[in-house]
Design a protein around this motif. Structure first.
Motif, mmCIF file in Angstrom:
data_model
loop_
_atom_site.group_PDB
_atom_site.id
_atom_site.type_symbol
_atom_site.label_atom_id
_atom_site.label_comp_id
_atom_site.label_asym_id
_atom_site.label_seq_id
_atom_site.Cartn_x
_atom_site.Cartn_y
_atom_site.Cartn_z
ATOM 1 N N THR A 233 0.987 -1.204 0.012
ATOM 2 C CA THR A 233 0.093 0.088 -0.207
ATOM 3 C C THR A 233 0.984 1.209 0.031
ATOM 4 O O THR A 233 1.810 1.152 0.692
ATOM 5 C CB THR A 233 -1.056 0.134 1.069
ATOM 6 N N GLY A 234 0.298 2.184 -0.761
ATOM 7 C CA GLY A 234 1.156 3.814 -0.713
ATOM 8 C C GLY A 234 -0.025 4.684 -0.974
ATOM 9 O O GLY A 234 -0.881 4.542 -0.194
ATOM 10 N N ASP A 249 5.068 5.115 -4.246
ATOM 11 C CA ASP A 249 4.210 4.467 -5.232
ATOM 12 C C ASP A 249 4.471 3.024 -4.920
ATOM 13 O O ASP A 249 5.638 2.411 -5.103
ATOM 14 C CB ASP A 249 5.009 4.891 -6.601
ATOM 15 N N PRO A 250 3.470 2.271 -4.705
ATOM 16 C CA PRO A 250 3.592 0.916 -4.381
ATOM 17 C C PRO A 250 3.689 -0.010 -5.502
ATOM 18 O O PRO A 250 4.392 -1.275 -5.623
ATOM 19 C CB PRO A 250 2.037 0.410 -3.707
ATOM 20 N N HIS A 318 9.409 -5.708 3.334
ATOM 21 C CA HIS A 318 9.375 -4.571 4.370
ATOM 22 C C HIS A 318 10.244 -3.566 4.162
ATOM 23 O O HIS A 318 10.221 -2.334 4.490
ATOM 24 C CB HIS A 318 9.306 -5.297 5.950
ATOM 25 N N ALA A 319 11.543 -3.942 3.841
ATOM 26 C CA ALA A 319 12.699 -3.216 3.689
ATOM 27 C C ALA A 319 12.586 -2.317 2.704
ATOM 28 O O ALA A 319 12.730 -0.897 2.569
ATOM 29 C CB ALA A 319 14.166 -3.806 3.644
ATOM 30 N N VAL A 320 12.140 -2.843 1.525
ATOM 31 C CA VAL A 320 11.916 -2.121 0.161
ATOM 32 C C VAL A 320 10.935 -1.238 0.301
ATOM 33 O O VAL A 320 10.927 -0.054 -0.125
ATOM 34 C CB VAL A 320 11.459 -3.171 -0.953
ATOM 35 N N CYS A 321 9.545 -1.500 0.887
ATOM 36 C CA CYS A 321 8.490 -0.797 1.166
ATOM 37 C C CYS A 321 8.698 0.312 1.810
ATOM 38 O O CYS A 321 8.316 1.388 1.690
ATOM 39 C CB CYS A 321 7.136 -1.449 1.629
ATOM 40 N N GLU A 324 10.492 3.027 0.152
ATOM 41 C CA GLU A 324 9.628 3.883 -0.685
ATOM 42 C C GLU A 324 8.290 4.459 -0.157
ATOM 43 O O GLU A 324 7.576 4.996 -0.778
ATOM 44 C CB GLU A 324 8.925 3.029 -1.830
ATOM 45 N N GLY A 325 8.308 4.492 1.197
ATOM 46 C CA GLY A 325 7.258 5.285 1.722
ATOM 47 C C GLY A 325 5.873 4.411 1.858
ATOM 48 O O GLY A 325 4.819 4.966 1.814
#
Length: 421
Positions: A233-234, A249-250, A318-321, A324-325
């Protein structure tokens, strides 16, 4: 039910597997994806079910659709008995844009094998049934082997009746539309009690038989595998009015997760991990998505490794997301541990087919679900391309007939004797 002796259909010339499949070659063709899209309880799959019923009628078999939508074609045993039956068959549905043989080959081979038994005047001491399981691929509702899992009690009807397909149709409504009552879904003790042994023939999904130069193999085991849904989710926003620095941006995060899945799987010998489906919401070309759903398929011979790999994927996601916020959640949709087929039954098949190699498979099957409940086994027919779940999947006519003949040999052996050798 009334039975029919093998000799009563002996006058019929045995049908070839190729001719049986030719009758349904145009059913469910997918002009957009290529190949076939034959989803459970859609017009294409219902037409295949009608074909199944017609082929059963030609052989004077008694056709029953059970409480879970499973099709059975019965040749009762002495005195009309259905107990301790020898059962064979497969499924009729496909993945999106799948090949011609995955599923229907096993059903067509079963009918062809029955014709061969009739030509040999083999009746035997036991009932015989040909079966077609619905929603084996999970192509419509996302639950692989749904029919066999419902029959064995491995899926809770209350958890699956609300599943929606891509058009928003629920499983309950799809069943009702096909003339089935969803109230009756669930473990079927009577059906399980009747199965004395189950043998599924399937197109090979890999290159084992090509490399061994053999037309037919006996199955040994199925890799443990599962399906998970990752939801990233973003912030949804305007593609033109939102500066790159201001985006959460998800889709960007999801793309990095897909690459991480590949890299993590490569780091573990014998692991297979795939993101085969990705769905952005709302899905507009000029819209930054607010959410992206990814479906993850992970397989390995060791169930602990499968679980550990999924945990690694989630940690990486989790780390990637976070970078990216975005945020991410993971839900397990299905899981099946490694399956080893009944060793006594496998050895019996090897005795009947001494030239057939014994091969493991990385693909899931209804036989793998039934293996925890009844003695089960598999045969594989050579696929010269090694490609499956794709229009490039193939079986040569000669190999298809060899597979049906091998299945007939196995069924004959099982029909005339109940004991493992």
């Amino acid at each position: 039910m009334t039975g029919v002796a093998a000799s009563s259909v002996r006058s019929r010339r045995p049908a070839s597997v190729a001719s049986l499949l030719a009758d349904v070659r145009d059913v469910g063709r997918d002009p957009r994806r290529g190949g076939y899209s034959r989803f459970a309880y859609t017009p294409a799959e219902l037409e295949l079910r009608t074909w199944f019923e017609a082929e059963a009628a030609r052989r004077s078999l008694d056709v029953v659709t059970d409480r879970n939508g499973i099709l059975w074609a019965w040749r009762p045993g002495p005195g009309g008995s259905l107990d301790d039956a020898v059962v064979t068959g497969s499924h009729l549905d496909s993945v999106p844009g799948g090949g011609e043989f995955d599923g229907p080959l096993g059903v067509a081979s079963a009918f062809a094998a029955l014709d061969l038994l009739a030509a040999r005047d083999v009746a035997g001491e036991r009932p015989l049934a040909i079966v077609a399981f619905p929603e084996e691929e999970g192509g419509r509702f996302g639950r692989a082997c749904l029919g066999s899992q419902l029959m064995t009690g491995e899926q809770d009807p209350d958890r699956v009746l609300g599943l929606l397909d891509a058009d928003g149709t629920s499983l309950a409504d799809a069943l009702t539309g096909a003339g089935l009552d969803p109230v009756h879904l669930g473990r079927d003790e009577e059906a399980l009690r009747r199965i004395g042994v189950f043998v599924e023939l399937h197109v090979e999904q890999g290159r084992g038989l090509v490399d061994l130069d053999q037309p037919v193999a006996v199955g040994s085991s199925i890799l443990g595998h599962g399906r998970w849904r990752l939801t990233v989710t973003g912030e949804g926003n305007h593609a033109g009015a939102t500066l790159m620095a201001d985006r959460r941006d998800p889709m960007v995060a999801a793309a990095q997760v897909v690459v991480a899945v590949r890299d993590l799987a490569r780091s573990r010998p014998d692991a297979r991990a795939t993101v085969g489906r990705l769905q952005p919401v709302p899905g507009g070309t000029n819209v930054i998505a607010s959410r992206v759903d990814l479906w993850l398929d992970v397989r390995h011979p060791d169930d602990d490794v499968t679980r550990a790999l999924v945990a690694q994927v989630l940690e990486s996601a989790h780390a990637v997301c976070a970078a990216e916020g975005c945020a991410v959640e993971l839900v397990e949709e299905s899981y099946s541990g490694q399956v080893r087929f009944d060793s006594g039954l496998r050895d019996r098949l090897c005795g009947v087919l001494p030239d057939a190699p014994v091969l493991a498979t990385g693909a899931g099957h209804d036989a793998g679900v039934l293996a925890a409940h009844v003695p089960s086994a598999m045969l594989f027919t050579r696929n010269p391309t090694g490609v499956s779940h794709s229009p490039e999947e193939h079986v040569d006519d000669a190999d298809a007939e060899a597979g049906a003949a091998a299945l007939a040999d196995v069924l004959q052996d099982l029909l005339v004797s109940r004991e493992h050798r």
